[in-house]
Design an enzyme around this catalytic site. Sequence first.
Site, mmCIF file in Angstrom:
data_model
loop_
_atom_site.group_PDB
_atom_site.id
_atom_site.type_symbol
_atom_site.label_atom_id
_atom_site.label_comp_id
_atom_site.label_asym_id
_atom_site.label_seq_id
_atom_site.Cartn_x
_atom_site.Cartn_y
_atom_site.Cartn_z
ATOM 1 N N GLU A 1 0.835 -1.207 0.000
ATOM 2 C CA GLU A 1 0.000 0.000 0.000
ATOM 3 C C GLU A 1 0.871 1.259 0.000
ATOM 4 O O GLU A 1 0.640 2.195 -0.759
ATOM 5 C CB GLU A 1 -0.925 -0.022 1.217
ATOM 6 N N ARG B 1 -3.117 34.681 -16.132
ATOM 7 C CA ARG B 1 -3.537 35.677 -15.139
ATOM 8 C C ARG B 1 -2.562 36.854 -15.169
ATOM 9 O O ARG B 1 -1.339 36.662 -15.018
ATOM 10 C CB ARG B 1 -3.558 35.037 -13.749
ATOM 11 N N GLN C 1 9.212 36.438 -10.112
ATOM 12 C CA GLN C 1 10.110 35.340 -9.730
ATOM 13 C C GLN C 1 9.497 34.435 -8.660
ATOM 14 O O GLN C 1 9.673 33.209 -8.676
ATOM 15 C CB GLN C 1 11.434 35.919 -9.229
#
Length: 383
Positions: free
Chosen positions: A244, A270, A281
């Site tokens: 798992e 945007r 940056q």
Amino acid sequence: MDFDPTDEQLALQDSVRRFASERLNDDLVARDRAGGFSRKLWEECAVFGLQGLPVPTEHGGQGADLLTTSLAMEALGESCHDGGLIFSLNAHLWSAALPLVEFGTPEQQADHLPQMCDGSKIAVHAITEPAAGSDAMALTTTARPDGDSYVLDGTKHFITNAPEADLFVVFATIDPALAWAGVTAFLVPRGTPGLSTGTGVEKMGLRTSPTGEVVLRQCRVPARNVLGEPGSGMMVFDYAMRLERACIMASAVGLMQRQLDECLIQAEGRRQFGRPIGDFQAVGHTLADMKVRLEAGRLLSRRAAWLADRGELTASEAGIAKLFLSEAAVQSSLDTVQLHGGHGYMTEAGLERQVRDAVGARIYSGTSQMQRNIITAGLRAKA
Ligand SMILES: Cc1cc2nc3c(=O)[nH]c(=O)nc-3n(C[C@H](O)[C@H](O)[C@H](O)COP(=O)(O)OP(=O)(O)OC[C@H]3O[C@@H](n4cnc5c(N)ncnc54)[C@H](O)[C@@H]3O)c2cc1C
């Protein structure tokens, strides 16, 4: 080591992506809010073949190796936005179906595996108790031997899939004086007198995956339902947890790929201060860190599955993959919200859900602290 997918694996990934984006994402905001599990989507996944992917063909599965299955789960994580459904699938596969393949008798396998592959049976792995979480072997659920059966008494909690499940892999002790050496795994089908489950608990994320209690009161189980040998529960548990932890986070690799793709679109599209926000940056560095997490996580995930295929997966290697990817998924989910600003915080965008879903991975299948303990133990054993 070459983990580049073969043409066949790439084709499988493509078909998983197509299936997931066409069939699994409807009404997700509403389903998440309501906290509802969809048996219909579970069955669709089974028809597509997800539940049977790593199960051998003689048991009704498709016999894929673990690397191929992990690659399919990466693709699922990329295109299926329903983190709860993916989590339920993972719990069923790694900690119930494959332990049954490894430790089950031919009769047990014939009784359950074909239905676990075709979607008609959902399975759970139930070890956690109110007073035994990280210290799972401190469990107090008892299995009293009585003739050719055992009588189980105890309560399990936080069990994934429990409210909907048909088959329960339950861990109990046949002799508390033996400590971990008494722990035994049992297959308990729904309908066994004395077994009950609640309706489920509310939780922060993974809300489309049902979670709940499993209560055992004078629950009589025939001795032939022991999975493995009496007293070998620790071995079954260890096997399930290694697999798992190696494979459950493969879908997080896909999620982080999707997040990076969406954040790149946001960074270019945007505009603030007259420029795309990607020009700043601070935004660029966030994207770079997301990329580093994605690539490192992808390698760790594929390497853990590859080691498992070769029979070389250690607890430490599985823990490294689980720890890195669960922490990475939380950070990349937070970064995705951040780069989308106020829009990212709004429920309709579907991004805050990714944060809520991701936090669960720091706890289930052994907490991040416990993975660090396991990794440290591996280091010290070698020193
Ligand atoms: C979404 C979800 C699904 C789950 N599904 C299942 C399931 O299907 N089956 C199942 O059996 N269980 C399941 N669990 C339970 C899960 O395995 C446990 O919650 C987990 O192992 C932690 O146990 P606990 O909650 O009792 O916390 P505790 O063990 O009480 O831990 C509390 C805190 O103490 C820390 N801690 C404890 N011991 C140590 C230590 N030795 N060193 C350092 N820190 C330590 C932990 O890291 C944690 O931060 C699920 C949990 C969640 C959240």
